[in-house]
Write an enzyme that holds these catalytic residues in place. Structure first.
Site, mmCIF file in Angstrom:
data_model
loop_
_atom_site.group_PDB
_atom_site.id
_atom_site.type_symbol
_atom_site.label_atom_id
_atom_site.label_comp_id
_atom_site.label_asym_id
_atom_site.label_seq_id
_atom_site.Cartn_x
_atom_site.Cartn_y
_atom_site.Cartn_z
ATOM 1 N N GLU A 35 0.805 -1.057 0.020
ATOM 2 C CA GLU A 35 -0.173 0.065 0.018
ATOM 3 C C GLU A 35 0.784 1.163 -0.162
ATOM 4 O O GLU A 35 1.697 1.567 0.964
ATOM 5 C CB GLU A 35 -0.929 0.043 1.136
ATOM 6 C CG GLU A 35 -1.630 1.352 1.380
ATOM 7 C CD GLU A 35 -2.422 1.653 0.264
ATOM 8 O OE1 GLU A 35 -2.071 2.810 -0.192
ATOM 9 O OE2 GLU A 35 -3.290 0.987 -0.213
ATOM 10 N N CYS A 43 -12.346 4.174 1.385
ATOM 11 C CA CYS A 43 -13.526 4.112 2.220
ATOM 12 C C CYS A 43 -13.047 4.780 3.508
ATOM 13 O O CYS A 43 -13.702 5.636 4.164
ATOM 14 C CB CYS A 43 -14.228 2.879 2.359
ATOM 15 S SG CYS A 43 -15.445 2.663 3.488
ATOM 16 N N CYS A 48 -16.337 6.867 2.687
ATOM 17 C CA CYS A 48 -17.588 6.599 3.278
ATOM 18 C C CYS A 48 -17.633 6.934 5.013
ATOM 19 O O CYS A 48 -18.197 7.698 5.353
ATOM 20 C CB CYS A 48 -18.146 5.555 3.004
ATOM 21 S SG CYS A 48 -16.922 4.058 2.481
ATOM 22 N N LYS A 51 -16.712 10.633 5.612
ATOM 23 C CA LYS A 51 -17.988 11.399 5.006
ATOM 24 C C LYS A 51 -18.916 11.062 5.949
ATOM 25 O O LYS A 51 -19.714 12.201 6.285
ATOM 26 C CB LYS A 51 -18.237 11.031 3.671
ATOM 27 C CG LYS A 51 -19.329 11.548 3.015
ATOM 28 C CD LYS A 51 -19.570 11.413 1.707
ATOM 29 C CE LYS A 51 -19.679 9.718 1.451
ATOM 30 N NZ LYS A 51 -19.979 9.091 -0.100
ATOM 31 N N TYR A 99 -6.460 -1.530 10.462
ATOM 32 C CA TYR A 99 -6.559 -2.293 9.064
ATOM 33 C C TYR A 99 -5.068 -2.896 8.886
ATOM 34 O O TYR A 99 -5.326 -4.150 8.381
ATOM 35 C CB TYR A 99 -6.984 -1.236 8.003
ATOM 36 C CG TYR A 99 -8.335 -1.236 7.502
ATOM 37 C CD1 TYR A 99 -8.408 -1.719 6.347
ATOM 38 C CD2 TYR A 99 -9.539 -1.013 8.266
ATOM 39 C CE1 TYR A 99 -9.831 -1.852 5.940
ATOM 40 C CE2 TYR A 99 -10.823 -1.257 7.977
ATOM 41 C CZ TYR A 99 -11.007 -1.414 6.530
ATOM 42 O OH TYR A 99 -12.367 -1.419 6.081
ATOM 43 N N GLY A 176 -21.625 18.446 -9.874
ATOM 44 C CA GLY A 176 -21.920 16.906 -9.844
ATOM 45 C C GLY A 176 -23.614 16.756 -9.568
ATOM 46 O O GLY A 176 -23.777 17.492 -8.796
ATOM 47 N N TYR A 179 -24.238 10.701 -5.944
ATOM 48 C CA TYR A 179 -24.251 10.561 -4.676
ATOM 49 C C TYR A 179 -23.269 11.438 -3.862
ATOM 50 O O TYR A 179 -23.528 12.074 -2.751
ATOM 51 C CB TYR A 179 -24.344 8.983 -4.144
ATOM 52 C CG TYR A 179 -23.286 8.322 -4.079
ATOM 53 C CD1 TYR A 179 -22.232 8.256 -2.971
ATOM 54 C CD2 TYR A 179 -22.810 7.752 -5.318
ATOM 55 C CE1 TYR A 179 -21.225 7.520 -3.278
ATOM 56 C CE2 TYR A 179 -21.539 7.068 -5.591
ATOM 57 C CZ TYR A 179 -20.923 6.996 -4.256
ATOM 58 O OH TYR A 179 -19.743 6.226 -4.482
ATOM 59 N N LEU A 182 -23.959 15.107 -4.112
ATOM 60 C CA LEU A 182 -25.064 15.616 -2.923
ATOM 61 C C LEU A 182 -24.976 15.399 -1.774
ATOM 62 O O LEU A 182 -25.321 16.206 -0.711
ATOM 63 C CB LEU A 182 -26.220 14.918 -3.730
ATOM 64 C CG LEU A 182 -26.534 14.845 -5.231
ATOM 65 C CD1 LEU A 182 -27.840 14.064 -5.253
ATOM 66 C CD2 LEU A 182 -27.009 16.523 -5.435
ATOM 67 N N GLU A 183 -24.134 14.270 -1.360
ATOM 68 C CA GLU A 183 -23.653 14.314 0.136
ATOM 69 C C GLU A 183 -23.004 15.212 0.599
ATOM 70 O O GLU A 183 -23.434 15.843 1.616
ATOM 71 C CB GLU A 183 -22.887 12.845 0.321
ATOM 72 C CG GLU A 183 -23.845 11.701 0.300
ATOM 73 C CD GLU A 183 -23.187 10.315 0.164
ATOM 74 O OE1 GLU A 183 -23.912 9.333 0.214
ATOM 75 O OE2 GLU A 183 -22.189 10.341 -0.066
ATOM 76 N N HIS A 438 -45.893 0.229 15.764
ATOM 77 C CA HIS A 438 -46.284 1.803 15.735
ATOM 78 C C HIS A 438 -46.138 2.252 17.123
ATOM 79 O O HIS A 438 -45.779 1.629 18.115
ATOM 80 C CB HIS A 438 -47.939 1.499 15.651
ATOM 81 C CG HIS A 438 -48.665 2.749 15.828
ATOM 82 N ND1 HIS A 438 -48.710 3.419 14.687
ATOM 83 C CD2 HIS A 438 -49.147 3.437 16.725
ATOM 84 C CE1 HIS A 438 -49.418 4.570 15.039
ATOM 85 N NE2 HIS A 438 -49.767 4.449 16.275
ATOM 86 N N GLU A 443 -43.527 1.537 9.357
ATOM 87 C CA GLU A 443 -44.746 0.690 9.446
ATOM 88 C C GLU A 443 -45.539 0.856 8.164
ATOM 89 O O GLU A 443 -46.161 0.367 7.634
ATOM 90 C CB GLU A 443 -45.920 1.317 10.651
ATOM 91 C CG GLU A 443 -46.369 2.620 10.616
ATOM 92 C CD GLU A 443 -47.178 2.809 11.738
ATOM 93 O OE1 GLU A 443 -48.275 2.175 12.105
ATOM 94 O OE2 GLU A 443 -46.979 3.675 12.657
#
Length: 461
Positions: A35, A43, A48, A51, A99, A176, A179, A182-183, A438, A443
């Site tokens: 790496e 991610c 993610c 974010k 990780y 853009g 997603y 917009l996020e 409920h 529901e």
């Protein structure tokens, strides 16, 4: 002769590569993972996870706004960007360490360097060391794509840099309509920024159900986000500490930051893939693989975003695990890429699984639609104008629920469970037979009895 020989060499320490390495090592394989940046991949490091932490931070303003209706008087709240970023960075560093540690605990070796092919079985590390591998897994992910070069492109940031801004922009332009764009639009709006979204298409969230697209746009615009569709950014000018963004429509917008989130390309450049003979899809389309994530070179595999199949972290993990099971566990495991539940962490959230109404009507002869749009019980007293959308798409011939779509609070949590229902081919009758919880918004999923629309496709003559 190579300096090191291994059973498996993994290029990339993101979610897919790490899972594959750990599972393969558990089967007794000698594994090395390279790496070049930080373990955890897109991610964990710049996707993610950070974010979602930003999403949580941005939700606080809405909770404060809602509090008055429930009798709470809250003093004026202030947000400190630098404190949040420092805490976010601390958590990401912790996850990165986990990780890398988990890979090493499994018995695999990690190296923090770039690895490139010298030939189909040999990799050259950034240290100059050569490694010969019986099997090689490419799990290098993807990277933001800024699109065609325009004047001033050097002033534009991507979703990589947005996590490390020195201060919260008072005004931001985001190009853009997917997603990611917009996020971030909802995040910055929630934190108090003035947000303008620019998108070339006729509406945001291309590929999603049309009702979902319309509902999300409506809710974002209620929150004060400006959404300009049918145009693109043509030029960005810098004037000391601010920018002017020029649009194809002729309009211009002043801001403190300009973010492009118009797509991502697979990370295939400068890996020496041509020396290995690995075939790519045309025009940045990723590495071509079969149903077992195997490339055209039998001992070389690829998983995750670098293959440009379904670019989601849990999918990369599943692909990496299946690869290790198949190659080192002597099992035959394929990943089922159908009916994958997914979420968009806009405000409100989107959760979706299965087919959209449009896909269903193009596929099935009989389609029934069940849909509801309502204010939640919380909104009735908080005074919020936010509305919830819930929609079921049903194969009218078999009664099987083939699509579920939710826009509203906790949509991500709900769609995970609904994903199981769709995977098990639950029928609308099964939903109807389930007793409602409920009071809850969910529901509505089991109390929609009457179709809002029924479609019968006429046979072609």
């Amino acid at each position: 002769m190579a300096d090191v020989d291994v059973d498996l060499f993994v290029i990339g320490g993101g979610s897919g590569g790490v899972r594959a390495a750990r599972i393969a090592a558990g089967y007794g394989a000698k594994v090395m993972v390279a790496e070049e940046y930080r373990f955890g991949g897109t991610c964990v490091i710049r996707g993610c996870v950070p974010k979602k932490l930003m999403v949580y931070a941005s939700h606080v303003r809405r909770e404060i706004d809602d509090a008055a209706g429930f009798g709470w008087t809250i003093p004026t709240a202030t947000f400190d960007w630098s404190t949040f970023i420092a805490n976010k960075d601390k958590e990401i560093a912790r996850l990165e360490g986990i990780y890398q540690s988990n890979v090493e605990k499994s018995g695999a070796t990690t190296v923090k360097t770039r690895a490139v092919f010298e030939d189909p079985h040999t990799l050259r590390l950034g240290t100059g060391e050569m490694v010969r591998a019986k099997h090689i897994l490419i799990a290098t992910g993807g990277a933001p794509n800024h699109g065609p070069a325009i004047p001033g492109i050097e002033h534009v940031i991507s979703s990589n840099e947005v996590f490390h801004l020195p201060e919260l922009p008072k005004r931001i332009v985001i190009q853009g309509g997917g997603y990611i764009a917009l996020e971030f639009a909802c995040i910055f709006a929630g934190l108090g920024s003035d947000v303008t979204v620019v998108y070339r298409g006729d509406n945001i969230l291309r590929g999603f159900d049309e009702d979902v697209r319309a509902h999300v746009r409506s809710e974002m615009e209620k929150d004060g986000i400006t959404i300009l569709t049918g145009c693109t950014v043509t030029r960005v000018e810098k004037h000391r500490h601010e920018f002017t963004t020029h649009l194809s429509s002729g309009a211009s917008i002043a801001s403190d930051q300009v973010l492009f989130a118009i797509g991502r390309n697979p990370n295939t450049a400068n890996l020496g893939l041509e020396k290995a003979g690995v075939v790519l899809k045309p025009a940045h389309g990723g590495i071509i693989v079969n149903e077992f994530s195997q490339t055209n070179v039998p001992h070389i595999y690829a998983v995750g975003d670098v293959t440009n199949r379904v670019n989601l972290t849990p999918v990369a993990i599943r692909e990496g695990h299946a690869f290790a099971d198949t190659v080192f566990g002597k099992k035959t495991v394929k990943v089922d890429h159908s009916n994958i539940p997914t979420a968009v962490f806009t405000q409100p959230e989107v959760g979706t699984v299965g087919m959209s109404e449009e896909e269903a009507r193009a596929t099935f002869s009989h389609v029934d639609i069940y849909k509801t749009n309502f204010r939640s019980i919380k909104s009735t007293i908080s005074g919020s104008e936010s509305r919830v959308l819930m929609k079921l798409v049903v194969d009218g011939a078999t009664d099987i629920v083939i699509g579920c779509h939710i826009v509203g609070p906790e949509a991500a949590e709900l769609i995970q469970v609904l994903g199981i229902c769709v995977k098990l081919k639950a029928t609308k009758a099964d939903f109807d037979a389930t007793v409602a919880v409920h009071p809850s918004a969910a529901e509505e999923l089991v109390t929609m009895r009457t179709p809002t629309a029924r479609y019968v496709r006429e046979a072609a003559e």
